[in-house]
Design a protein around this motif. Structure first.
Motif, PDB file in Angstrom:
ATOM      1  N   ALA A  33       0.883  -1.490   0.288  1.00  0.00           N
ATOM      2  CA  ALA A  33       0.077  -0.372   0.142  1.00  0.00           C
ATOM      3  C   ALA A  33       1.443   1.181  -0.166  1.00  0.00           C
ATOM      4  O   ALA A  33       1.758   1.674   0.854  1.00  0.00           O
ATOM      5  CB  ALA A  33      -0.931  -0.019   1.155  1.00  0.00           C
ATOM      6  N   LEU A  34       0.207   2.262  -0.657  1.00  0.00           N
ATOM      7  CA  LEU A  34       0.743   3.706  -0.760  1.00  0.00           C
ATOM      8  C   LEU A  34       0.158   5.311  -0.392  1.00  0.00           C
ATOM      9  O   LEU A  34      -1.305   4.738  -1.528  1.00  0.00           O
ATOM     10  CB  LEU A  34       1.836   3.358  -2.130  1.00  0.00           C
ATOM     11  N   GLY A  35       0.103   5.570  -0.393  1.00  0.00           N
ATOM     12  CA  GLY A  35      -0.167   6.721  -0.216  1.00  0.00           C
ATOM     13  C   GLY A  35      -0.143   8.092  -0.067  1.00  0.00           C
ATOM     14  O   GLY A  35       1.760   8.085  -0.272  1.00  0.00           O
ATOM     15  N   ILE A  36      -0.624   8.339  -0.122  1.00  0.00           N
ATOM     16  CA  ILE A  36       0.227   9.941  -0.782  1.00  0.00           C
ATOM     17  C   ILE A  36      -0.750  11.143  -0.234  1.00  0.00           C
ATOM     18  O   ILE A  36      -2.192  10.976  -0.231  1.00  0.00           O
ATOM     19  CB  ILE A  36      -0.341  10.756  -2.588  1.00  0.00           C
ATOM     20  N   GLN A  37      -0.650  11.721   0.355  1.00  0.00           N
ATOM     21  CA  GLN A  37      -1.397  13.243   1.793  1.00  0.00           C
ATOM     22  C   GLN A  37      -1.923  13.861   0.949  1.00  0.00           C
ATOM     23  O   GLN A  37      -1.439  14.906   0.305  1.00  0.00           O
ATOM     24  CB  GLN A  37      -0.550  13.940   2.828  1.00  0.00           C
ATOM     25  N   SER A  38      -3.342  14.364   0.821  1.00  0.00           N
ATOM     26  CA  SER A  38      -3.868  15.255   0.372  1.00  0.00           C
ATOM     27  C   SER A  38      -3.991  16.882   1.246  1.00  0.00           C
ATOM     28  O   SER A  38      -3.317  16.981   2.279  1.00  0.00           O
ATOM     29  CB  SER A  38      -5.472  15.204  -0.011  1.00  0.00           C
ATOM     30  N   ALA A  39      -3.518  17.872   0.301  1.00  0.00           N
ATOM     31  CA  ALA A  39      -3.444  18.736   0.579  1.00  0.00           C
ATOM     32  C   ALA A  39      -4.610  19.739   1.716  1.00  0.00           C
ATOM     33  O   ALA A  39      -4.646  20.665   2.400  1.00  0.00           O
ATOM     34  CB  ALA A  39      -2.931  19.882  -0.422  1.00  0.00           C
ATOM     35  N   SER A  40      -5.691  19.201   0.726  1.00  0.00           N
ATOM     36  CA  SER A  40      -6.606  19.733   1.603  1.00  0.00           C
ATOM     37  C   SER A  40      -8.149  18.039   1.134  1.00  0.00           C
ATOM     38  O   SER A  40      -8.121  17.731   0.136  1.00  0.00           O
ATOM     39  CB  SER A  40      -7.067  21.301   1.285  1.00  0.00           C
ATOM     40  N   ASN A  41      -8.875  18.711   1.813  1.00  0.00           N
ATOM     41  CA  ASN A  41      -9.885  17.690   1.488  1.00  0.00           C
ATOM     42  C   ASN A  41     -11.185  18.077   1.635  1.00  0.00           C
ATOM     43  O   ASN A  41     -12.867  17.194   2.239  1.00  0.00           O
ATOM     44  CB  ASN A  41      -9.908  16.372   2.923  1.00  0.00           C
ATOM     45  N   THR A  42     -11.562  19.248   1.143  1.00  0.00           N
ATOM     46  CA  THR A  42     -12.370  19.866   1.013  1.00  0.00           C
ATOM     47  C   THR A  42     -12.867  19.717  -0.008  1.00  0.00           C
ATOM     48  O   THR A  42     -13.408  19.555  -0.682  1.00  0.00           O
ATOM     49  CB  THR A  42     -12.232  21.425   0.781  1.00  0.00           C
ATOM     50  N   PHE A  43     -14.638  19.093   0.202  1.00  0.00           N
ATOM     51  CA  PHE A  43     -15.731  18.862  -0.422  1.00  0.00           C
ATOM     52  C   PHE A  43     -15.524  19.968  -2.340  1.00  0.00           C
ATOM     53  O   PHE A  43     -15.614  20.492  -1.489  1.00  0.00           O
ATOM     54  CB  PHE A  43     -17.479  19.053  -0.391  1.00  0.00           C
ATOM     55  N   GLY A  44     -15.194  18.766  -3.283  1.00  0.00           N
ATOM     56  CA  GLY A  44     -15.012  20.481  -4.365  1.00  0.00           C
ATOM     57  C   GLY A  44     -13.890  20.985  -4.830  1.00  0.00           C
ATOM     58  O   GLY A  44     -13.703  21.709  -6.315  1.00  0.00           O
ATOM     59  N   VAL A  47      -7.361  18.621  -7.366  1.00  0.00           N
ATOM     60  CA  VAL A  47      -6.476  18.229  -6.168  1.00  0.00           C
ATOM     61  C   VAL A  47      -5.299  19.279  -6.407  1.00  0.00           C
ATOM     62  O   VAL A  47      -5.061  19.449  -7.541  1.00  0.00           O
ATOM     63  CB  VAL A  47      -6.139  16.764  -7.054  1.00  0.00           C
ATOM     64  N   SER A  48      -4.442  18.930  -5.938  1.00  0.00           N
ATOM     65  CA  SER A  48      -3.496  20.123  -5.242  1.00  0.00           C
ATOM     66  C   SER A  48      -2.572  19.300  -6.454  1.00  0.00           C
ATOM     67  O   SER A  48      -1.681  17.947  -6.630  1.00  0.00           O
ATOM     68  CB  SER A  48      -2.825  20.511  -4.171  1.00  0.00           C
ATOM     69  N   GLU A  49      -1.457  20.614  -7.215  1.00  0.00           N
ATOM     70  CA  GLU A  49      -0.202  20.275  -8.020  1.00  0.00           C
ATOM     71  C   GLU A  49       0.421  19.185  -6.832  1.00  0.00           C
ATOM     72  O   GLU A  49       1.307  18.543  -7.991  1.00  0.00           O
ATOM     73  CB  GLU A  49       0.541  21.749  -7.870  1.00  0.00           C
ATOM     74  N   ALA A  50       0.876  19.031  -5.886  1.00  0.00           N
ATOM     75  CA  ALA A  50       2.026  18.618  -5.041  1.00  0.00           C
ATOM     76  C   ALA A  50       1.585  16.860  -5.447  1.00  0.00           C
ATOM     77  O   ALA A  50       2.058  16.077  -5.578  1.00  0.00           O
ATOM     78  CB  ALA A  50       2.291  19.169  -3.898  1.00  0.00           C
ATOM     79  N   VAL A  51      -0.098  17.166  -4.988  1.00  0.00           N
ATOM     80  CA  VAL A  51      -0.251  15.401  -5.457  1.00  0.00           C
ATOM     81  C   VAL A  51      -0.495  15.359  -6.467  1.00  0.00           C
ATOM     82  O   VAL A  51      -0.184  13.913  -6.649  1.00  0.00           O
ATOM     83  CB  VAL A  51      -1.954  15.392  -4.624  1.00  0.00           C
TER      84      VAL A  51
END
Length: 68
Positions: A33-44, A47-51
């Motif tokens: 399993a590999l995870g990538i931390q999102s910059a924000s989980n606000t609906f709508g 996806v951030s450029e870093a992700v």
């Protein structure tokens, strides 16, 4: 999803360890399993450029390692 004897199942409540064990036993394969931390989980929120960059880097590494 209907409850069975007081329990319910969904992709949000199933532990990854159980899914990994199932795949290992049923398909005789290794699971990681590999995870990538999102910059924000606000609906709508987009996806951030870093992700996006992290996904591209990981996907590129994965693809190139299996083309050998």
């Amino acid at each position: 999803m209907a409850a069975i004897e007081g329990m319910s199942a969904s992709t949000h409540s199933l532990p990854l360890s159980i899914l990994a064990r199932y795949l290992t036993l049923e398909l005789n394969c290794q699971v990681a399993a590999l995870g990538i931390q999102s910059a924000s989980n606000t609906f709508g929120e987009p996806v951030s450029e870093a992700v996006l960059q992290a996904v591209e880097a990981i996907a590129g590494s994965y693809i190139s390692s299996y083309k050998k």
